[in-house]
Design a protein around this motif. Structure first.
Motif, short mmCIF file in Angstrom:
data_model
loop_
_atom_site.label_atom_id
_atom_site.label_comp_id
_atom_site.label_asym_id
_atom_site.label_seq_id
_atom_site.Cartn_x
_atom_site.Cartn_y
_atom_site.Cartn_z
N SER A 187 25.58 -12.87 -3.68
CA SER A 187 26.50 -12.75 -4.94
C SER A 187 27.80 -12.46 -4.63
O SER A 187 29.02 -12.33 -4.73
CB SER A 187 26.29 -11.02 -5.47
N VAL A 190 29.54 -15.84 -4.38
CA VAL A 190 30.18 -16.03 -6.05
C VAL A 190 31.56 -15.51 -6.49
O VAL A 190 32.31 -15.73 -6.64
CB VAL A 190 28.59 -16.10 -6.90
N GLN A 191 31.27 -14.11 -6.11
CA GLN A 191 32.85 -13.33 -6.53
C GLN A 191 34.38 -14.15 -5.47
O GLN A 191 35.09 -13.98 -5.77
CB GLN A 191 32.39 -11.19 -6.10
N LYS A 194 34.45 -17.38 -7.23
CA LYS A 194 36.26 -17.07 -9.06
C LYS A 194 36.88 -15.96 -8.11
O LYS A 194 37.58 -16.96 -8.89
CB LYS A 194 34.91 -15.70 -9.54
N ASP A 195 37.22 -15.11 -7.00
CA ASP A 195 37.96 -14.56 -7.66
C ASP A 195 39.77 -15.62 -7.25
O ASP A 195 40.58 -15.70 -7.54
CB ASP A 195 38.17 -13.51 -5.67
N ASN A 197 39.24 -18.58 -7.50
CA ASN A 197 39.06 -19.58 -8.88
C ASN A 197 38.81 -20.92 -7.81
O ASN A 197 39.54 -22.52 -8.07
CB ASN A 197 40.81 -19.59 -9.34
N LYS A 199 36.00 -24.46 -6.45
CA LYS A 199 34.61 -24.84 -7.02
C LYS A 199 33.83 -25.23 -5.34
O LYS A 199 33.43 -25.52 -5.17
CB LYS A 199 34.60 -25.90 -7.77
N ILE A 216 29.22 -21.23 -10.63
CA ILE A 216 29.79 -20.26 -10.96
C ILE A 216 30.53 -20.60 -12.51
O ILE A 216 31.15 -21.89 -12.57
CB ILE A 216 30.75 -20.57 -9.82
N ASP A 217 30.18 -19.61 -13.32
CA ASP A 217 30.46 -19.73 -14.39
C ASP A 217 30.13 -21.08 -15.13
O ASP A 217 31.18 -21.88 -15.96
CB ASP A 217 32.08 -19.16 -14.89
N GLU A 219 29.82 -23.94 -14.14
CA GLU A 219 30.74 -25.56 -13.54
C GLU A 219 29.89 -25.45 -11.74
O GLU A 219 29.45 -25.04 -11.24
CB GLU A 219 31.84 -25.26 -13.70
#
Ligand SMILES: [Mn+2]
Length: 251
Positions: A187, A190-191, A194-195, A197, A199, A216-217, A219
């Motif tokens: 987790s 992923v965080q 994401k933060d 941005n 891939k 991720i989201d 994608e």
């Protein structure tokens, strides 16, 4: 022996981590110099993502190993390769002085690089292993400038003793075996991605080399883990149309 694969393209970037260079493992140092002379020479960039040295007690430690490693890196730098050094959880005291001698630049954890059009997050990786609260607290302490200044203010001989004590204090912290090193918390991966941005994430630390596809989201994304150097050496080789995690035997 190192295979001369796919490495003739000048526009390529290499990543390595977790060599844990130490006087007690001269074969790793030899394998590293061999890597510099055969694979890294001619590359555009070389990123070393932490735990390059098994221990680091200050840039004023002019051991034969440290001096020789700086000289070899400097040669590569002089030949036109940009070298980037990141702190690991063993060599967090590496400083600008050593970097300068090695012709390298320090690069912060969590930097996002443009890897031939792919935004790529680079980390050592220990910050992704958040299930060990004791370690997180230790990390916070040893990464604080105040703590580091206090340590570096001590004479070299005292720091050598302290380093030995630190290694004794925790047998586990001294182990290089993957089963003694925590794996990442998914987790958190992923965080962090994401933060940032991104891939794509490259890190080391866990001594569990692999390519992990993830979503991720909705994608496709990927986390690529570099291996530590012991029986095998590991590197990522990237250019404008390839991205490979490679390994070879250390003799
Ligand atoms: Mn590490």
């Amino acid at each position: 022996m190192l295979k001369a694969t796919l490495l003739q393209n000048k526009m390529r970037t290499l990543f390595i981590s977790d060599l844990h260079l130490h006087e007690s493992r001269p074969e790793i140092t030899r394998a590293f110099f061999d890597f510099l002379h055969t694979q890294a020479v001619g590359a555009e960039k070389l990123y070393i993502l932490g735990d390059f040295f098994d221990a680091w007690i200050g840039d004023d430690d002019d051991s034969a190993l440290n001096t020789e490693v700086a000289q070899e890196l400097k040669k590569l730098s002089n030949s036109g390769t940009d070298i980037f050094l990141m702190h690991g959880n063993r060599d967090f005291l590496l400083g600008e002085n050593f970097a300068e001698r090695a012709g390298a630049k320090m690069v912060d954890e969590g930097t996002i690089i443009d890897l031939y059009g792919h935004p790529t997050l680079i980390l050592h990786g220990d910050q992704l292993c958040i299930s060990d609260q004791q370690y997180i607290a230790f990390r916070k302490q040893v990464r604080s400038p105040q703590w580091q200044q206090q340590i570096l203010a001590q004479p070299l001989a005292a720091r050598r003793i302290l380093a030995a004590q630190l290694r004794e204090k925790s047998q586990e912290m001294n182990s290089l075996k993957a089963e003694d090193i925590l794996d990442v918390t998914e987790s958190e991966v992923v965080q962090v991605m994401k933060d940032a941005n991104v891939k794509r994430l490259i890190h080391g630390h866990t001594h569990r080399p692999a390519r992990h596809p993830l979503q991720i989201d909705g994608e496709s994304a990927e986390r690529i883990v570099l291996g530590d150097w012991h029986d095998k050496a590991w590197a990522i080789v990237a250019d404008d149309n390839k991205f490979e995690l490679i390994s070879w035997d250390i003799e």
